[in-house]
Design a protein around this motif. Structure first.
Motif, PDB file in Angstrom:
ATOM      1  N   TYR A  59       1.047  -1.301   0.076  1.00  0.00           N
ATOM      2  CA  TYR A  59       0.368   0.572  -0.094  1.00  0.00           C
ATOM      3  C   TYR A  59       1.060   1.088   0.073  1.00  0.00           C
ATOM      4  CZ  TYR A  59       1.141  -1.471   4.835  1.00  0.00           C
ATOM      5  OH  TYR A  59       1.477  -1.773   5.777  1.00  0.00           O
ATOM      6  N   HIS A 113     -10.464   7.913  -7.041  1.00  0.00           N
ATOM      7  CA  HIS A 113     -10.514   6.608  -6.058  1.00  0.00           C
ATOM      8  C   HIS A 113     -10.775   7.051  -4.400  1.00  0.00           C
ATOM      9  CE1 HIS A 113      -9.431   2.768  -4.385  1.00  0.00           C
ATOM     10  NE2 HIS A 113      -8.822   3.332  -3.885  1.00  0.00           N
ATOM     11  N   GLY A 151     -12.947   1.451  -8.395  1.00  0.00           N
ATOM     12  CA  GLY A 151     -13.681   0.520  -7.489  1.00  0.00           C
ATOM     13  C   GLY A 151     -14.785   0.876  -6.697  1.00  0.00           C
ATOM     14  N   ARG A 168     -16.283   1.081  -3.026  1.00  0.00           N
ATOM     15  CA  ARG A 168     -16.191  -0.198  -1.734  1.00  0.00           C
ATOM     16  C   ARG A 168     -14.719  -0.152  -1.604  1.00  0.00           C
ATOM     17  NH1 ARG A 168     -19.362  -3.495  -7.100  1.00  0.00           N
ATOM     18  NH2 ARG A 168     -17.413  -3.651  -7.346  1.00  0.00           N
ATOM     19  N   GLN A 169     -13.633  -0.104  -1.998  1.00  0.00           N
ATOM     20  CA  GLN A 169     -13.155  -0.345  -1.246  1.00  0.00           C
ATOM     21  C   GLN A 169     -11.965   1.372  -0.339  1.00  0.00           C
ATOM     22  OE1 GLN A 169      -9.796  -2.179  -1.323  1.00  0.00           O
ATOM     23  NE2 GLN A 169     -10.283  -3.441  -2.776  1.00  0.00           N
ATOM     24  N   HIS A 215      -5.943   1.809  -1.565  1.00  0.00           N
ATOM     25  CA  HIS A 215      -6.294   0.454  -2.307  1.00  0.00           C
ATOM     26  C   HIS A 215      -6.786   0.844  -3.899  1.00  0.00           C
ATOM     27  CE1 HIS A 215      -6.926  -1.729   1.455  1.00  0.00           C
ATOM     28  NE2 HIS A 215      -6.543  -1.258   1.270  1.00  0.00           N
ATOM     29  N   THR A 257      -5.209  -4.504  -7.686  1.00  0.00           N
ATOM     30  CA  THR A 257      -6.389  -3.961  -6.570  1.00  0.00           C
ATOM     31  C   THR A 257      -5.456  -3.777  -5.347  1.00  0.00           C
ATOM     32  OG1 THR A 257      -8.319  -4.038  -7.789  1.00  0.00           O
ATOM     33  CG2 THR A 257      -8.135  -3.218  -5.567  1.00  0.00           C
ATOM     34  N   SER A 280      -4.899  -4.619  -0.899  1.00  0.00           N
ATOM     35  CA  SER A 280      -4.923  -4.632   0.562  1.00  0.00           C
ATOM     36  C   SER A 280      -4.631  -4.625   1.600  1.00  0.00           C
ATOM     37  CB  SER A 280      -6.128  -6.427  -0.163  1.00  0.00           C
ATOM     38  OG  SER A 280      -5.024  -7.715  -0.230  1.00  0.00           O
TER      39      SER A 280
END
Length: 400
Positions: free
Chosen positions: A114, A133, A142, A145-146, A150, A160, A162
């Protein structure tokens, strides 16, 4: 059974026997050296070997390091203003991000942790895409939803991100092995911090890659801290590079604050993993100048003068700038224009991203099943009824 016996006999034949009892030392007498090209003042170290780099690439490396630095400052401030929910910076690690990315090709597949947004930046991810983002609007890939940072982008071969530590490492070996099976002229590269080397997935991945001879670069950012845990409390070994060697993987330690050294090491590593179909382990020694994230206050566990020393005396951006200035490729006027233009572009991108609608509610339930199962259908129906019943509790810019 016969095959296993032959393998064992072959191993025994290669052994060197001794009548003396001798236990191997827990650590080598001499530390593994650290590859470096530029000294702290931006001079080429006499006798150093490195990959030659043309003016166009050299300047893009610097421009992207400055862009990454500016992006970190502005997005960090946006989080502090409550405009985004989370952020973490790559301050002090700009050379690792940009120079390593410059040494790869677009066909190489990146499995990041990250703290590698610079790799994505180098590959062409725009400031508008970064802003979309982090604000989680309808243009976010995304779909909101992230959590922020991310990032992921299929067109740029950047998987992507995590948050769980080291889960991407075994996955990266699988990706590399598939490239080998398909005879692709490409490799996988996975990035991770020193803290990931304490996880089981790290060891499984290295053994997996070594045994299957996968074309992968393991890139460890040894920045001294796994959140608040220093490396001295993580392992007794000579850093992380020796762990690659322990699994039979060719390994190198490099100065992560030296852009030319990082570029040269990764460029050479890429050629090795593809031509020889063998993994390579790179340990880049650096320092995490910023807090671990916006949820952390690193002054609680490390001294301010230590942070300041690395922010100023060991800054990779300043060191690299001195080198391009000595080549006659840079000056103060160009520097001021660059920083001013990047800041303007980013602030404009943030304003656009902040005004865009959030993704529609139905996007919460897509992209997993070809046909939504009954429980998800019921959940979506229930959520829509709740929003209509209590509209004051939900953002007005969320399409129902």
């Amino acid at each position: 059974m016969i095959l296993m016996t032959r393998v064992w006999i072959s191993l025994v034949v290669r052994l060197v026997f001794s009548a003396n009892m001798r236990f191997l030392s827990g650590s080598p007498e001499e530390r593994i050296s650290c590859y470096r090209v530029l000294d702290d003042y931006g001079h080429i170290i006499s006798g150093s070997s490195f990959q030659q780099i043309n003016k166009e690439v050299a300047l893009k490396i610097y421009q992207d390091m400055v862009t990454l630095q500016t992006m970190d400052i502005i997005f960090y401030e946006a989080q502090r203003q409550g405009r985004i929910s989370f952020y973490l910076t790559s301050i002090g690690e700009e050379a690792i991000n940009i120079a390593s990315a410059a040494a790869l090709t677009m066909d190489d597949i990146v499995l990041p942790q990250y703290r590698e947004p610079g790799v994505l930046l180098w590959r062409g991810f725009t400031l508008q895409e970064f802003a979309n983002h982090n604000f989680g609007n309808k243009s976010d890939y995304g779909k909101g939803r992230q959590m922020p940072i991310h990032y992921g982008c299929k067109r740029l071969n950047y998987l992507t991100i995590s948050s769980p530590i080291s889960t991407q490492l075994p996955q990266a070996v699988g990706v590399a092995y598939s490239l080998k099976m398909d005879r692709k002229n490409a490799c996988a590269i996975t990035y991770f911090g020193d803290g990931a080397t304490s996880e089981g997935d790290f060891h499984a991945a290295l053994n997996f890659a070594a045994v299957l001879e996968a074309p992968i670069i393991f890139f460890c950012r040894n920045n001294g801290w796994a959140i608040s845990t220093p490396t001295t409390e993580q392992f007794r070994s000579d850093g992380a590079v020796i762990k690659g060697q322990a699994y039979g993987i060719r390994s190198i330690r490099v100065d992560g604050n030296d852009a030319l050294a990082v570029y040269s090491a990764v460029r050479a590593a890429r050629e090795m993993v593809i031509s020889e179909c063998q993994p390579v382990f790179v340990e880049a020694l650096t320092y995490r100048v910023g807090h671990h994230s916006t949820s952390d206050d690193s002054t609680k566990y490390r001294p301010l003068d230590e942070i300041e020393h690395w922010r100023t005396a060991r800054d990779p951006v300043s060191r690299y700038r001195k080198w391009i200035e000595r080549n006659g490729w840079w000056n103060d006027e160009v520097e001021d224009n660059l920083r001013s233009n990047v800041k303007k572009e980013l602030l404009k991108a943030i304003q656009i991203a902040e005004r865009l609608e959030k993704p529609a509610i139905n996007e919460l339930f897509t992209d997993v099943y070809d046909e939504a199962p009954s429980n998800l259908v019921e959940q979506e129906k229930s959520l829509r009824e709740m929003v209509k019943k209590h509209p004051e509790d939900y953002p007005s810019d969320v399409p129902v």
